[in-house]
Design a protein around this motif. Structure first.
Motif, PDB file in Angstrom:
ATOM      1  N   VAL A 296      -2.889 -24.706  47.290  1.00  0.00           N
ATOM      2  CA  VAL A 296      -2.889 -26.110  48.229  1.00  0.00           C
ATOM      3  C   VAL A 296      -3.226 -27.273  47.604  1.00  0.00           C
ATOM      4  O   VAL A 296      -2.719 -28.252  47.805  1.00  0.00           O
ATOM      5  N   TYR A 297      -4.320 -27.206  46.779  1.00  0.00           N
ATOM      6  CA  TYR A 297      -4.574 -28.491  45.930  1.00  0.00           C
ATOM      7  C   TYR A 297      -3.508 -28.932  45.067  1.00  0.00           C
ATOM      8  O   TYR A 297      -3.217 -30.027  44.979  1.00  0.00           O
TER       9      TYR A 297
ATOM     10  N   GLU B 226       2.021 -34.621  52.210  1.00  0.00           N
ATOM     11  CA  GLU B 226       2.899 -33.675  51.570  1.00  0.00           C
ATOM     12  C   GLU B 226       2.221 -32.340  51.440  1.00  0.00           C
ATOM     13  O   GLU B 226       2.956 -31.179  51.336  1.00  0.00           O
ATOM     14  N   HIS B 227       0.849 -32.463  51.394  1.00  0.00           N
ATOM     15  CA  HIS B 227       0.167 -31.133  51.291  1.00  0.00           C
ATOM     16  C   HIS B 227       0.065 -30.407  52.438  1.00  0.00           C
ATOM     17  O   HIS B 227      -0.353 -29.033  52.406  1.00  0.00           O
TER      18      HIS B 227
ATOM     19  N   LEU C 209      -7.139 -28.671  51.157  1.00  0.00           N
ATOM     20  CA  LEU C 209      -6.710 -29.921  51.422  1.00  0.00           C
ATOM     21  C   LEU C 209      -7.774 -31.150  51.748  1.00  0.00           C
ATOM     22  O   LEU C 209      -7.600 -32.093  51.267  1.00  0.00           O
ATOM     23  N   ILE C 210      -8.982 -30.446  51.757  1.00  0.00           N
ATOM     24  CA  ILE C 210     -10.089 -31.496  51.947  1.00  0.00           C
ATOM     25  C   ILE C 210     -10.239 -31.847  50.383  1.00  0.00           C
ATOM     26  O   ILE C 210     -10.723 -33.171  50.029  1.00  0.00           O
ATOM     27  N   ALA C 211     -10.367 -30.869  49.513  1.00  0.00           N
ATOM     28  CA  ALA C 211     -10.475 -31.095  48.174  1.00  0.00           C
ATOM     29  C   ALA C 211      -9.460 -32.111  47.913  1.00  0.00           C
ATOM     30  O   ALA C 211      -9.926 -33.088  46.633  1.00  0.00           O
ATOM     31  N   VAL C 212      -8.453 -32.352  48.007  1.00  0.00           N
ATOM     32  CA  VAL C 212      -7.039 -33.066  47.718  1.00  0.00           C
ATOM     33  C   VAL C 212      -7.778 -34.556  47.671  1.00  0.00           C
ATOM     34  O   VAL C 212      -7.423 -35.385  46.795  1.00  0.00           O
TER      35      VAL C 212
END
Length: 529
Positions: free
Chosen positions: A68-69, A230-231, A301-304
């Motif tokens: 995901v990242y 986009e993620h 997603l949060i780490a992005v």
């Protein structure tokens, strides 16, 4: 090192182990049915928890959040689409296995094609466990634990040395559960860890969203939905690593194989006390799959937004856990991740012993081995498998293309060929053993050529689906040319109640609707617009 978190981590593991010991202390493990199948006594809560926890390993915590990242939510398709596969297995495959009293899924091949093919497929399963399943579980859990507790920094050793150390630690602890406690100890620990997983998952989302939103959960959610959208998309295009079209080709075949034929998964359902309990258990595991993205994908997603420039992307999930959680909660979540890894590891190691003893060693002894001898030989084989896997596991670090990609691509070598043979066996009555052997060989050789010799320019999941169709046609043609003289007939050797779950269709329909809703939510028609 987070000393408080590490102490809480050890404490939770000790509690789980104590519960497993208390619940199984009076159970004798001197028979193969008791050691490998828990005396076929599992209710639906244990079946569901075991299926879900066996599937949910640290590989996915690390690999899916990394995906995901680096890409987007398309990796969610593996878990969501598996719901449909699980329901088909509960409705069609599980009754066949329980009716014939199967202990291993290759038992069907012995009834349908003969003992020779059963041995070949058992070897394929064992090779898969030794090369893919057990080593990747050990590696994934080592990466996660080092990322949370920074063992390399605390001990002043290299990252590779820390992975080696943690691989051995996980292997030894998991081996003690399986080799000393047997199947029932595994399922009891799964039930406890499943409850802990729900609590830990909610805690991780709560603290990480607050951290992202500077103290506000709503602020964290708004940041995820406000930029880098986009993620958020789970509907992959043709150029994405996981195109959406693969859900209907190779991914569907692999999921159907995984949930309906993979020994370490199906062994949880085969140990159910009845068909009804098995079907309810598989449905409960589907509910878990609906909730799984909250742990497997949303942290990515949060780490992005928190870490835009991570070099080692495999550390995305453990770094988030170590940064946003209070020490006590960090230890608890680390124990949950570790428990998920141990659950899958235990299932794989237990199933490898089951396959070796019941399908290879016992036939070799020609019925002259006692149950006590079989259990002892199974434990020796499990120890040997564990040692080999621990030696190989750390070197996955050097695989190019990403950890999760390694798991999926290598597993295709073993999964779809076996699925092809099994499904033809389910659907036909006169296709002979020679067709199955030729089909296996044809698929494995052509898939290998397509991935490592010739650049076919087609996604490997589409290649798997194309070869599946060709192999089925080849086997049917051989069956037409040289059919079995006597058609196959099912035998009823069941030792459990085969009455199906009466209300299953309404629940199945609800699960399919929710599965479709998840895809719509994470799409350009939903929050990724």
């Amino acid at each position: 090192m987070n000393l408080t978190g590490f102490i809480c981590f050890l404490l939770f593991l000790a509690i789980v182990a104590a519960i497993a010991i208390i619940k199984t202390r009076k159970m004798r493990l001197n028979t193969t049915v008791a050691y490998f199948m828990g005396n076929r006594s599992l209710g639906f809560w244990m079946v569901g928890a075991s299926l879900f926890l066996t599937n949910l390993s640290s590989n996915q915590f690390v690999g899916e959040n990394e995906f995901v990242y680096t890409n987007d939510m398309t990796v969610m398709a593996w878990g969501m689409s598996s719901i449909l596969a699980m329901l088909l297995v509960a409705e069609f495959f599980l009754p066949i296995y329980l009716k014939m009293g199967a202990v291993t899924t290759p038992d069907f091949l012995e009834h349908r094609f003969g003992p020779g093919l059963k041995k070949i497929v058992s070897f394929i399963f064992l090779a898969n466990y030794l090369v893919t399943l057990i080593p990747t579980i050990l590696y994934g859990s080592a990466v996660a634990l080092n990322g949370i507790f920074h063992i390399d920094e605390a001990l002043g050793i290299s990252y590779f040395s820390a992975i080696w150390l943690l691989v051995v630690l996980v292997g030894v602890i998991g081996g003690c559960y399986t080799i000393l406690g047997g199947f029932k100890a595994i399922t009891v620990s799964d039930l406890v860890q499943g409850a802990g997983l729900l609590v830990g998952g909610v805690a991780l989302l709560w603290f990480s969203l607050r951290y992202l939103g500077d103290g506000s959960i709503l602020g964290g959610i708004q940041k995820i939905g406000g930029s880098k959208k986009e993620h958020l998309n789970a509907i992959g295009g043709s150029s994405d690593p996981i195109p959406f079209s693969t859900l209907f080709t190779g991914m569907f075949l692999i999921n159907l194989y995984y949930w309906g034929m993979e020994q370490y998964i199906m062994q949880q359902a085969l140990a159910a006390k009845s068909l009804s309990q098995g079907q309810k258990g598989m449905s409960l595991a589907c509910v878990g799959k609906l909730l799984a993205p909250l742990l497997l994908n949303v942290p990515g997603l949060i780490a992005v937004h928190l870490y835009p420039n991570i070099t080692n992307t495999a550390t995305v999930f453990p770094r988030l856990v170590g940064d946003v959680l209070p020490p006590v909660v960090t230890g608890f979540v680390a124990a949950i991740v570790f428990g998920a890894a141990i659950s899958t590891f235990n299932a794989g190691l237990n199933s490898s012993g089951t396959l070796f003893i019941m399908n290879l060693y016992k036939p070799w002894r020609k019925g002259n081995a006692s149950d006590r001898e079989l259990v002892k030989a199974g434990r020796i084989f499990q120890v040997s498998t564990l040692i080999l896997a621990m030696c190989f596991s750390p070197f996955i670090l050097f695989f190019e293309g990403g950890f999760y990609h390694y798991i999926q691509k290598i597993s295709s070598f073993f999964s779809v060929p076996v699925f092809t043979v099994m499904i033809v066996g389910f659907m036909t009555k006169r296709v002979p053993e020679s067709a199955a052997r030729i089909g296996l060989l044809f698929f494995i050789v052509t898939y290998t050529l397509s991935q490592f010799v010739f650049d076919v320019g087609v996604h490997y999941l589409h290649v798997s689906a194309i070869l599946f169709v060709i192999t089925v046609v080849l086997m049917l043609a051989i069956g037409k040319w040289r059919p079995m003289a006597i058609p196959y007939t099912e035998r009823n050797l069941s030792v459990v109640d085969l009455q199906p779950w009466r209300h299953r269709y309404w629940f199945f329909l609800l699960l399919i609707v929710l599965m479709a809703g998840a895809f719509i939510l994470f799409s350009k028609a939903g929050i990724a617009q």
